[in-house]
Design a protein around this motif. Sequence first.
Motif, PDB file in Angstrom:
ATOM      1  N   VAL A 158      67.000  -6.114  41.276  1.00 39.41           N
ATOM      2  CA  VAL A 158      67.548  -5.379  40.140  1.00 39.41           C
ATOM      3  C   VAL A 158      68.225  -4.082  40.582  1.00 39.41           C
ATOM      4  CG1 VAL A 158      66.886  -4.180  38.038  1.00 39.41           C
ATOM      5  CG2 VAL A 158      65.990  -6.444  38.514  1.00 39.41           C
ATOM      6  N   GLN A 159      69.371  -3.813  39.964  1.00 43.21           N
ATOM      7  CA  GLN A 159      70.160  -2.609  40.244  1.00 43.21           C
ATOM      8  C   GLN A 159      70.292  -1.802  38.949  1.00 43.21           C
ATOM      9  OE1 GLN A 159      73.904  -4.534  41.150  1.00 43.21           O
ATOM     10  NE2 GLN A 159      73.302  -5.083  43.238  1.00 43.21           N
ATOM     11  N   THR A 160      71.172  -0.843  38.965  1.00 42.02           N
ATOM     12  CA  THR A 160      71.715  -0.262  37.742  1.00 42.02           C
ATOM     13  C   THR A 160      73.212  -0.546  37.817  1.00 42.02           C
ATOM     14  OG1 THR A 160      72.262   1.920  38.667  1.00 42.02           O
ATOM     15  CG2 THR A 160      70.016   1.613  37.788  1.00 42.02           C
ATOM     16  N   PRO A 161      73.971  -0.472  36.717  1.00 41.26           N
ATOM     17  CA  PRO A 161      73.609   0.021  35.395  1.00 41.26           C
ATOM     18  C   PRO A 161      72.634  -0.882  34.647  1.00 41.26           C
ATOM     19  CG  PRO A 161      76.013  -0.067  35.661  1.00 41.26           C
ATOM     20  CD  PRO A 161      75.409  -0.787  36.804  1.00 41.26           C
ATOM     21  N   GLN A 162      71.922  -0.220  33.701  1.00 44.26           N
ATOM     22  CA  GLN A 162      71.107  -0.911  32.723  1.00 44.26           C
ATOM     23  C   GLN A 162      71.591  -0.437  31.360  1.00 44.26           C
ATOM     24  OE1 GLN A 162      66.939  -0.829  33.847  1.00 44.26           O
ATOM     25  NE2 GLN A 162      67.450  -1.767  35.805  1.00 44.26           N
ATOM     26  N   ALA A 163      71.988  -1.393  30.532  1.00 48.15           N
ATOM     27  CA  ALA A 163      72.634  -1.081  29.250  1.00 48.15           C
ATOM     28  C   ALA A 163      71.724  -1.449  28.088  1.00 48.15           C
ATOM     29  CB  ALA A 163      73.948  -1.849  29.131  1.00 48.15           C
ATOM     30  N   PHE A 164      71.703  -0.601  27.082  1.00 49.02           N
ATOM     31  CA  PHE A 164      70.841  -0.847  25.915  1.00 49.02           C
ATOM     32  C   PHE A 164      71.498  -0.330  24.645  1.00 49.02           C
ATOM     33  CE2 PHE A 164      67.998  -0.548  29.515  1.00 49.02           C
ATOM     34  CZ  PHE A 164      67.095  -1.578  29.297  1.00 49.02           C
ATOM     35  N   GLN A 165      71.072  -0.921  23.529  1.00 49.87           N
ATOM     36  CA  GLN A 165      71.360  -0.280  22.247  1.00 49.87           C
ATOM     37  C   GLN A 165      70.554   1.009  22.271  1.00 49.87           C
ATOM     38  OE1 GLN A 165      70.594  -3.195  19.141  1.00 49.87           O
ATOM     39  NE2 GLN A 165      71.805  -4.732  20.235  1.00 49.87           N
ATOM     40  N   TYR A 166      71.233   2.113  21.988  1.00 51.90           N
ATOM     41  CA  TYR A 166      70.629   3.432  22.209  1.00 51.90           C
ATOM     42  C   TYR A 166      69.264   3.595  21.545  1.00 51.90           C
ATOM     43  CZ  TYR A 166      69.961   8.475  22.212  1.00 51.90           C
ATOM     44  OH  TYR A 166      69.427   9.727  22.382  1.00 51.90           O
ATOM     45  N   GLU A 167      69.155   3.204  20.286  1.00 53.00           N
ATOM     46  CA  GLU A 167      67.897   3.431  19.567  1.00 53.00           C
ATOM     47  C   GLU A 167      66.743   2.637  20.186  1.00 53.00           C
ATOM     48  OE1 GLU A 167      67.281   5.771  17.571  1.00 53.00           O
ATOM     49  OE2 GLU A 167      69.353   6.415  17.316  1.00 53.00           O
ATOM     50  N   LEU A 168      67.048   1.454  20.697  1.00 55.09           N
ATOM     51  CA  LEU A 168      66.002   0.637  21.323  1.00 55.09           C
ATOM     52  C   LEU A 168      65.494   1.298  22.601  1.00 55.09           C
ATOM     53  CD1 LEU A 168      67.365  -3.035  20.964  1.00 55.09           C
ATOM     54  CD2 LEU A 168      65.651  -1.850  19.560  1.00 55.09           C
ATOM     55  N   LEU A 169      66.415   1.767  23.435  1.00 56.94           N
ATOM     56  CA  LEU A 169      65.972   2.393  24.691  1.00 56.94           C
ATOM     57  C   LEU A 169      65.221   3.691  24.410  1.00 56.94           C
ATOM     58  CD1 LEU A 169      65.742   2.416  27.731  1.00 56.94           C
ATOM     59  CD2 LEU A 169      67.981   3.505  27.868  1.00 56.94           C
ATOM     60  N   MET A 170      65.698   4.451  23.416  1.00 58.81           N
ATOM     61  CA  MET A 170      65.010   5.702  23.081  1.00 58.81           C
ATOM     62  C   MET A 170      63.575   5.436  22.631  1.00 58.81           C
ATOM     63  SD  MET A 170      66.203   8.467  23.832  1.00 58.81           S
ATOM     64  CE  MET A 170      65.371   9.773  22.982  1.00 58.81           C
ATOM     65  N   LYS A 171      63.426   4.378  21.852  1.00 54.11           N
ATOM     66  CA  LYS A 171      62.085   4.023  21.379  1.00 54.11           C
ATOM     67  C   LYS A 171      61.186   3.708  22.585  1.00 54.11           C
ATOM     68  CE  LYS A 171      59.923   0.235  19.001  1.00 54.11           C
ATOM     69  NZ  LYS A 171      60.259  -1.174  18.951  1.00 54.11           N
ATOM     70  N   ALA A 172      61.689   2.932  23.515  1.00 53.32           N
ATOM     71  CA  ALA A 172      60.919   2.556  24.707  1.00 53.32           C
ATOM     72  C   ALA A 172      60.633   3.771  25.583  1.00 53.32           C
ATOM     73  CB  ALA A 172      61.678   1.497  25.502  1.00 53.32           C
ATOM     74  N   ALA A 173      61.618   4.645  25.730  1.00 56.00           N
ATOM     75  CA  ALA A 173      61.464   5.826  26.599  1.00 56.00           C
ATOM     76  C   ALA A 173      60.475   6.809  25.985  1.00 56.00           C
ATOM     77  CB  ALA A 173      62.820   6.490  26.824  1.00 56.00           C
ATOM     78  N   ARG A 174      60.547   6.947  24.663  1.00 61.10           N
ATOM     79  CA  ARG A 174      59.628   7.853  23.955  1.00 61.10           C
ATOM     80  C   ARG A 174      58.192   7.350  24.097  1.00 61.10           C
ATOM     81  NH1 ARG A 174      61.574   7.256  18.832  1.00 61.10           N
ATOM     82  NH2 ARG A 174      63.601   8.095  19.380  1.00 61.10           N
ATOM     83  N   GLN A 175      58.037   6.033  23.929  1.00 55.88           N
ATOM     84  CA  GLN A 175      56.716   5.425  24.050  1.00 55.88           C
ATOM     85  C   GLN A 175      56.146   5.656  25.462  1.00 55.88           C
ATOM     86  OE1 GLN A 175      55.806   0.895  23.981  1.00 55.88           O
ATOM     87  NE2 GLN A 175      56.167   1.473  21.853  1.00 55.88           N
ATOM     88  N   ALA A 176      56.958   5.435  26.484  1.00 56.45           N
ATOM     89  CA  ALA A 176      56.508   5.638  27.874  1.00 56.45           C
ATOM     90  C   ALA A 176      56.129   7.102  28.087  1.00 56.45           C
ATOM     91  CB  ALA A 176      57.606   5.224  28.847  1.00 56.45           C
ATOM     92  N   ASP A 177      56.937   7.991  27.536  1.00 53.47           N
ATOM     93  CA  ASP A 177      56.673   9.426  27.692  1.00 53.47           C
ATOM     94  C   ASP A 177      55.335   9.810  27.049  1.00 53.47           C
ATOM     95  OD1 ASP A 177      57.804  12.061  28.519  1.00 53.47           O
ATOM     96  OD2 ASP A 177      57.577  12.480  26.369  1.00 53.47           O
ATOM     97  N   GLU A 178      55.133   9.320  25.831  1.00 49.14           N
ATOM     98  CA  GLU A 178      53.895   9.640  25.115  1.00 49.14           C
ATOM     99  C   GLU A 178      52.658   9.095  25.828  1.00 49.14           C
ATOM    100  OE1 GLU A 178      56.066   9.709  20.758  1.00 49.14           O
ATOM    101  OE2 GLU A 178      54.663   8.090  21.207  1.00 49.14           O
TER     102      GLU A 178
END
Length: 229
Positions: A158-178
């Motif tokens: 696996v490389q980057t880029p990694q592309a997402f619908q913004y709200e979906l990635l934010m939800k996942a990133a927020r969850q990981a952060d919390e």
Amino acid sequence: MNYTVVLPAAGSGKRMGAAYNKLFLKLNGKPILAHTLEVFQLDPWCEEIVLAINEQERQDIEKLITQYQLTKVTKLVQGGDERQHSVYAALQAASGAEIVLVHDAARPFILQETIHALVEKATASGGAIAAVKAKDTMKRVVDGQVQETIDRETLWSVQTPQAFQYELLMKAARQADEQGFLGTDEGMLAERAGIPVYVVESSYDNQKMTTPEDLVLGEGILRRREETK
Ligand code: CTP
Ligand code: MG
């Protein structure tokens, strides 16, 4: 089809062994960071570039942006201790985007056709990550002893880029952060948040400049591209 790209550039490049951030090292006379930024500057689908940086490098990066006329760079946000923290800070600054790409600033050879395929797949399905088929035979090893050979057909590097619908990635990133969860890529955060993630076949050229050998490889890629133009 438009997107915003978030580029983590706030590392220190320890494995490269240079006295400063490896992104300022030059390939064919141009800093790695400028090579990467130019790909997005030249892509008509790219609306905005958000960079996560080391605060003490702000002036050098502003100078580079001016020198290479990288007019799509809109925000320089302070990165964090881990790559995931840098990405999270930059993602927050990219609010308003519909599709967001996360791409390592240390991968200067990404192709526009891969970027476009990722944006299309993420738009249709949620998330899409660049990857290449594993080339070597892969085995699971514990304490030096081979346990099994893994079917290579199912394995991707696996490389980057990694592309997402913004709200979906934010939800996942927020969850990981919390939850204090640290993953090795954005895909991992999305997977654990139940977001579908697909692969888009990328190019073996899309290497991350990590150790000094990678620079030799990088010069070779640039030479080949020059010759086949
Ligand atoms: N990165 C970042 N913030 C961090 C660590 C890394 O923004 N705290 C960025 C790097 O600048 C790079 C990308 O994430 O563009 C991929 O990371 P890597 O290749 O590991 O770069 P470094 O962390 O700088 O290198 P090293 O691990 O060898 O120190
Ligand atoms: Mg690192």
